[in-house]
Design a protein around this motif. Structure first.
Motif, PDB file in Angstrom:
ATOM      1  N   THR A   1     -64.252 -70.911  44.103  1.00  0.00           N
ATOM      2  CA  THR A   1     -64.052 -72.309  43.733  1.00  0.00           C
ATOM      3  C   THR A   1     -64.724 -73.209  44.762  1.00  0.00           C
ATOM      4  O   THR A   1     -64.992 -72.804  45.892  1.00  0.00           O
ATOM      5  CB  THR A   1     -62.560 -72.664  43.653  1.00  0.00           C
TER       6      THR A   1
ATOM      7  N   GLU B   1     -64.699 -77.449  46.116  1.00  0.00           N
ATOM      8  CA  GLU B   1     -64.090 -78.768  46.019  1.00  0.00           C
ATOM      9  C   GLU B   1     -65.078 -79.768  45.419  1.00  0.00           C
ATOM     10  O   GLU B   1     -66.267 -79.481  45.280  1.00  0.00           O
ATOM     11  CB  GLU B   1     -63.623 -79.228  47.409  1.00  0.00           C
TER      12      GLU B   1
ATOM     13  N   TYR C   1     -67.681 -66.497  54.910  1.00  0.00           N
ATOM     14  CA  TYR C   1     -66.464 -66.164  54.187  1.00  0.00           C
ATOM     15  C   TYR C   1     -65.424 -65.617  55.174  1.00  0.00           C
ATOM     16  O   TYR C   1     -65.730 -64.753  55.993  1.00  0.00           O
ATOM     17  CB  TYR C   1     -66.734 -65.095  53.131  1.00  0.00           C
TER      18      TYR C   1
ATOM     19  N   LEU D   1     -61.996 -63.687  54.878  1.00  0.00           N
ATOM     20  CA  LEU D   1     -61.270 -63.002  53.816  1.00  0.00           C
ATOM     21  C   LEU D   1     -60.244 -62.023  54.375  1.00  0.00           C
ATOM     22  O   LEU D   1     -60.332 -61.596  55.519  1.00  0.00           O
ATOM     23  CB  LEU D   1     -62.250 -62.238  52.915  1.00  0.00           C
TER      24      LEU D   1
ATOM     25  N   THR E   1     -59.310 -61.855  49.365  1.00  0.00           N
ATOM     26  CA  THR E   1     -58.964 -63.261  49.109  1.00  0.00           C
ATOM     27  C   THR E   1     -59.168 -64.063  50.387  1.00  0.00           C
ATOM     28  O   THR E   1     -59.056 -63.541  51.495  1.00  0.00           O
ATOM     29  CB  THR E   1     -57.505 -63.415  48.645  1.00  0.00           C
ATOM     30  N   GLY E   2     -59.467 -65.349  50.212  1.00  0.00           N
ATOM     31  CA  GLY E   2     -59.631 -66.200  51.383  1.00  0.00           C
ATOM     32  C   GLY E   2     -60.372 -67.475  51.080  1.00  0.00           C
ATOM     33  O   GLY E   2     -60.324 -67.986  49.950  1.00  0.00           O
ATOM     34  N   THR E   3     -61.067 -67.978  52.098  1.00  0.00           N
ATOM     35  CA  THR E   3     -61.758 -69.260  51.984  1.00  0.00           C
ATOM     36  C   THR E   3     -63.207 -69.104  52.414  1.00  0.00           C
ATOM     37  O   THR E   3     -63.602 -68.105  53.013  1.00  0.00           O
ATOM     38  CB  THR E   3     -61.077 -70.315  52.877  1.00  0.00           C
ATOM     39  N   TRP E   4     -63.992 -70.138  52.110  1.00  0.00           N
ATOM     40  CA  TRP E   4     -65.386 -70.153  52.546  1.00  0.00           C
ATOM     41  C   TRP E   4     -65.780 -71.573  52.937  1.00  0.00           C
ATOM     42  O   TRP E   4     -65.183 -72.559  52.505  1.00  0.00           O
ATOM     43  CB  TRP E   4     -66.316 -69.627  51.445  1.00  0.00           C
ATOM     44  N   LYS E   5     -66.804 -71.658  53.768  1.00  0.00           N
ATOM     45  CA  LYS E   5     -67.449 -72.931  54.088  1.00  0.00           C
ATOM     46  C   LYS E   5     -68.932 -72.636  54.229  1.00  0.00           C
ATOM     47  O   LYS E   5     -69.350 -71.478  54.362  1.00  0.00           O
ATOM     48  CB  LYS E   5     -66.890 -73.523  55.387  1.00  0.00           C
TER      49      LYS E   5
ATOM     50  N   GLY F   1     -64.338 -74.047  49.634  1.00  0.00           N
ATOM     51  CA  GLY F   1     -63.510 -73.586  48.527  1.00  0.00           C
ATOM     52  C   GLY F   1     -62.794 -72.290  48.836  1.00  0.00           C
ATOM     53  O   GLY F   1     -62.694 -71.869  49.988  1.00  0.00           O
ATOM     54  N   LYS F   2     -62.292 -71.641  47.785  1.00  0.00           N
ATOM     55  CA  LYS F   2     -61.501 -70.421  47.909  1.00  0.00           C
ATOM     56  C   LYS F   2     -62.141 -69.289  47.102  1.00  0.00           C
ATOM     57  O   LYS F   2     -62.960 -69.528  46.211  1.00  0.00           O
ATOM     58  CB  LYS F   2     -60.067 -70.667  47.446  1.00  0.00           C
TER      59      LYS F   2
ATOM     60  N   THR G   1     -61.415 -65.214  45.323  1.00  0.00           N
ATOM     61  CA  THR G   1     -60.644 -64.025  44.958  1.00  0.00           C
ATOM     62  C   THR G   1     -61.604 -63.020  44.342  1.00  0.00           C
ATOM     63  O   THR G   1     -62.266 -63.321  43.336  1.00  0.00           O
ATOM     64  CB  THR G   1     -59.526 -64.353  43.949  1.00  0.00           C
TER      65      THR G   1
END
Length: 281
Positions: free
Chosen positions: A30, A32, A105, A107, A119-123, A136-137, A139
């Motif tokens: 995902t 933002e 990432y 994760l 699962t986790g987040t990224w920038k 975003g996130k 999965t």
């Protein structure tokens, strides 16, 4: 009680150390507000060795709209955390009003109801302007098959050469199929007998990797990080027959502690082919 807890910790750590993340991971990413799409598909093709990893990432809307990156990463077997860093854009096919985003990432590996997931987040940052992308996130789940072809690293000069390369169509003779239990593979090619000016061109999964190279008592060497449960096919094409036909080679495949020695023979009528596949333990 302390002894029991200590044993549990050892067992848990051992399980973590044994975890192999090689293979295909796919799911959703995902983003933002401010991104091109709010939700993307994401696939990792991971080659994993000793808690280090490298591979390809595809963030894509569909098979015709995607960005492909090369990445490296590290896995902490004790915590289940992994960090993956994209370091090179490899291919871009996206709408003109979108820009590629190179990502990092953060994760965590887990297993839910028998299914492995990350699962986790990224920038990240825009590949050209280096402006920050809306984060975003993620999965992802382990999958059996890739949505994209598993790639072979090919030097840019050979990729350009292959675009205009014309070789004769010849019959393929499969010498053998090798089953491997490690992803790190080294292939050495030597002249099989008397050095008689045999010259070969080598393809791996239809990618040109060696072009008109002379076989001698010193090896022509290729290295590969194989993905699990994927088919690899090495083809030897004879550019000439040397002074003692046919064109022959000794091929040594080293994978972990195992060493395979094969005799290959190619002519103006047939190509020698070796197939192999990596099966994780």
């Amino acid at each position: 009680m302390r002894t029991i807890l200590f044993l549990v910790a050892i067992l848990t750590g051992s399980m973590g150390l044994a975890q192999d993340l090689s293979g295909i991971w796919r799911g959703t990413l995902t983003q933002e507000a401010g991104g091109c799409f709010p939700v993307y598909n994401l696939e990792f093709q991971v080659a994993f060795t000793n808690n280090s990893m490298e591979g390809r990432s595809f963030d894509f809307y569909d098979r015709n709209r995607f960005v492909k990156h090369h990445f490296n990463g590290r896995f902490n077997a004790q915590t289940g955390r992994l960090v993956i860093i994209e370091d090179r854009v490899m291919e871009v096919n996206i709408p003109v009003d979108c820009v590629p985003c190179t990502k990092t990432y953060d994760l965590v590996y887990s297993k839910q109801n028998g299914r492995e997931q990350l699962t986790g987040t990224w920038k990240g940052y825009e590949s050209e302007s280096h402006k920050a992308c809306p984060p975003g996130k993620i999965t992802l789940y382990r999958e059996a098959n890739s949505a994209f072809p598993v790639d072979i690293d090919q030097p840019e000069a050979l990729a350009k050469l292959q675009q205009n390369l014309k070789i004769e169509s010849r019959e393929k003779e499969v010498v053998t199929t090798i089953q491997l239990d490690t992803s790190n593979i080294r292939i050495d090619l030597y002249d099989n007998a008397e050095i008689d000016n045999d010259t070969v061109t080598i393809f791996l999964n239809n990618k040109l990797l060696l072009y008109k190279q002379r076989l001698t008592d010193k090896p022509l060497t290729l290295t590969l990080k194989a993905f699990p449960d994927m088919d690899y096919e090495l083809m030897m094409y004879a550019d000439n027959l040397g002074s003692i036909p046919p064109n022959t080679a000794l091929m040594v495949v080293t994978a972990g502690r195992r060493r395979h020695e094969l005799r290959l023979s190619a002519s103006d009528k047939k190509n020698a082919v070796v197939r192999f596949r990596y099966y994780p333990k």
